[in-house]
Design an enzyme around this catalytic site. Structure first.
Site, short mmCIF file in Angstrom:
data_model
loop_
_atom_site.label_atom_id
_atom_site.label_comp_id
_atom_site.label_asym_id
_atom_site.label_seq_id
_atom_site.Cartn_x
_atom_site.Cartn_y
_atom_site.Cartn_z
N PRO A 1 -3.99 97.31 -9.24
CA PRO A 1 -3.90 98.34 -10.27
C PRO A 1 -3.12 99.53 -9.73
CG PRO A 1 -6.10 98.33 -9.28
CD PRO A 1 -5.34 97.20 -8.65
N CYS B 1 -10.20 105.66 -6.04
CA CYS B 1 -9.14 106.65 -6.27
C CYS B 1 -9.48 107.95 -5.55
CB CYS B 1 -8.98 106.90 -7.77
SG CYS B 1 -7.69 108.09 -8.11
C1 FMN Z 1 1.57 104.87 -7.31
C2 FMN Z 1 0.22 104.26 -7.05
C3 FMN Z 1 -0.74 104.24 -8.06
C4 FMN Z 1 -2.00 103.69 -7.81
N1 FMN Z 1 -2.90 103.63 -8.83
C5 FMN Z 1 -4.10 103.01 -8.63
C6 FMN Z 1 -5.01 102.81 -9.71
O1 FMN Z 1 -4.73 103.15 -10.87
N2 FMN Z 1 -6.20 102.22 -9.42
C7 FMN Z 1 -6.52 101.78 -8.16
O2 FMN Z 1 -7.61 101.24 -7.94
N3 FMN Z 1 -5.65 101.91 -7.14
C8 FMN Z 1 -4.46 102.49 -7.36
N4 FMN Z 1 -3.56 102.57 -6.32
C9 FMN Z 1 -3.87 101.93 -5.02
C10 FMN Z 1 -3.35 100.48 -5.01
O3 FMN Z 1 -4.03 99.68 -5.96
C11 FMN Z 1 -3.53 99.85 -3.62
O4 FMN Z 1 -4.88 99.86 -3.29
C12 FMN Z 1 -2.73 100.59 -2.52
O5 FMN Z 1 -1.42 100.88 -2.96
C13 FMN Z 1 -2.68 99.75 -1.23
O6 FMN Z 1 -2.08 98.50 -1.46
P1 FMN Z 1 -0.53 98.22 -1.04
O7 FMN Z 1 -0.40 98.54 0.42
O8 FMN Z 1 -0.32 96.76 -1.35
O9 FMN Z 1 0.32 99.13 -1.88
C14 FMN Z 1 -2.30 103.13 -6.54
C15 FMN Z 1 -1.32 103.14 -5.54
C16 FMN Z 1 -0.07 103.68 -5.78
C17 FMN Z 1 0.98 103.66 -4.68
#
Ligand code: FMN
Length: 329
Positions: free
Chosen positions: A22, A107
Site C-alpha cells: 500500500p 504509518c
Molecule cells: C510514497 C509512499 C507512500 C506510502 N504509503 C503507505 C500507505 O498508504 N500505507 C502503508 O501501510 N504503507 C505505506 N508506505 C510504506 C510502504 O508500504 C512500504 O512499507 C515501504 O515503502 C517499504 O517497502 P519498500 O522498501 O518495498 O518500498 C508508503 C511508502 C511510500 C514510499
C-alpha cells in the site's frame, strides 16, 4: 533452491506470493493495471483509506476507490484510530467487492499518529486490540495488519503485540521491519521478519528494501516469510514482479525484456483514461519520481515532468528525453 508456494490468507489464495505494498498516492488503479500487464503480482493492496472518510466516497467518483474487475485480488487498507469508525468503512469495502481488509499500524506521518492512527496503535495495544476485534466481528473477509517494529526496539513488546494480533483474529501480518524514527532510512531489519515468523502460526508477509529477484529470494530464504511485499521498487519498475516470478518459477513465467519508455507511455495513457486531468498530472509526477531512477540522468526527466503544465506536455517532454537516453539497467 527453495520454491515458495502460494500464500493462503484465510480463503484467499495469493499466487504467486508477491504483493504490491500500500502506498499513498501511488498504489492506485493505473499502477495496478500496468503491473497486471506484466503479470507476476499475486495480490494488490490499496493505498491507505481513512476509515472516517471512506463511507462518504463513491467508487464511481472517488479516485481512491476506482478499480477494474481485473485488479484482483485487492485488499483495501484502512487508516483507523477508533473502533467506532469501522462498521461503515467495512461495509463500504464489502460493497466495493474488496477481497480483504488491512489495518494500517505502521504509518509514521505525524498528522496521523497525533490522531491515534498508524504506528500510534503499536503504542496503545489495548486500542489496537479493540480495533482488531471489532473488525473481526464485522466481517468474514480476510483480515490483515501491516506493522513496523514499534517506537523503540523492544522484542518483548513486539512479540506481545504480534501475538495479540494473531489471537484477536488477524489472518496475516505484513512486517516492514523499521522503527518509527527510521521512516524509510537505514536498512530494514529483516531478522525481525524471521523472528516473528518463528513465533506465530499465521502467514507473515515480509516487506522492506526488496528491489530485485536476488533480494526477493534472499528475503524468502533468510526470513522464511510466506510472501514478499514490494513498494518503491515496483513503482519505478512495474515489471519487477514478473522478473522475480521468472527467476523463481521460470516454468510459469517466461523471461521478458521490458522497455521502460513503453511502460511510461502506457502509464500515461491509462492515467488519461482513468482519471480527470486535475488528478492525472499530479499522479504522473509522483510516479515519475520513482520511474526516473531507471535512467542515469533521471533527475532531468523528473524535472521536465515536474514542471509540465499538462499530461500531454509531460508525455512529449518525456519522450524527447527517452530518445536521447540509455536505461541504467
Ligand atoms: C510514497 C509512499 C507512500 C506510502 N504509503 C503507505 C500507505 O498508504 N500505507 C502503508 O501501510 N504503507 C505505506 N508506505 C510504506 C510502504 O508500504 C512500504 O512499507 C515501504 O515503502 C517499504 O517497502 P519498500 O522498501 O518495498 O518500498 C508508503 C511508502 C511510500 C514510499
Amino acid at each position: 533452491m527453495i520454491q515458495p508456494g502460494p500464500l493462503h490468507i484465510k480463503n484467499l489464495k495469493v499466487d504467486p506470493p508477491l504483493i504490491l505494498a500500500p502506498m499513498c498516492g501511488l498504489s492506485h488503479t493505473v499502477l495496478r493495471q500496468l503491473i497486471l500487464e506484466y503479470t507476476g503480482c499475486g495480490l494488490f493492496y490499496s493505498e491507505m483509506l481513512s476509515a472516517r472518510a471512506l463511507p462518504l466516497e463513491s467508487p464511481d467518483s472517488s479516485p481512491w476507490l476506482r478499480t477494474t474487475d481485473r485488479e484482483r485480488p485487492l485488499i483495501y487498507q484502512l487508516l483507523v484510530s477508533h473502533p467506532t469508525e469501522l462498521a461503515a468503512a467495512i461495509e463500504k469495502i464489502e460493497s466495493c467487492g474488496g477481497d480483504g481488509l488491512d489495518l494500517n499500524m505502521g504509518c509514521t506521518t505525524a498528522l496521523i499518529t497525533k490522531r491515534g492512527g498508524g504506528i500510534a496503535l503499536m503504542k496503545d495495544p489495548k486500542r489496537a486490540e479493540a480495533i482488531v476485534s471489532t473488525s473481526r466481528s464485522a466481517t468474514d473477509l480476510p483480515l490483515t495488519a501491516k506493522i513496523r517494529l514499534g517506537w523503540t526496539l523492544d522484542w518483548g513488546t513486539l512479540k506481545e503485540f504480534c501475538s495479540m494480533l494473531q489471537d484477536t483474529g488477524v489472518d496475516a501480518i505484513s512486517i516492514h521491519p523499521r522503527l518509527r524514527q527510521d521512516r524509510l532510512k537505514r536498512p530494514a531489519r529483516w531478522e525481525y521478519i524471521g523472528r516473528i515468523k518463528e513465533l506465530l502460526d499465521i502467514p507473515i508477509i515480509g516487506n522492506g528494501d526488496v528491489d530485485s529477484p536476488e533480494s526477493a529470494m534472499r528475503m524468502f530464504k533468510l526470513t522464511g516469510c510466506d510472501a514478499v511485499m514490494i513498494g518503491r521498487a515496483a513503482i519505478g519498475r512495474p515489471w519487477l514482479f514478473r522478473q522475480i516470478a521468472a527467476s523463481i518459477w521460470p516454468q510459469s513465467y517466461p523471461v521478458t525484456l521490458p522497455v521502460p519508455s513503453e511502460a511510461f507511455n502506457r502509464f500515461v495513457s491509462l492515467l488519461e483514461s482513468c482519471f480527470e486531468p486535475e488528478y492525472a498530472l499530479p499522479l504522473l509526477k509522483k510516479f515519475t519520481f520513482y520511474f526516473a531512477q531507471n535512467y542515469a540522468f533521471g533527475h532531468t526527466l523528473w524535472r521536465l515532468v515536474h514542471n509540465a503544465s499538462s499530461l500531454a506536455k509531460a508525455a512529449a517532454l518525456a519522450n524527447d528525453f527517452f530518445s536521447t537516453q540509455t536505461v541504467t539497467g
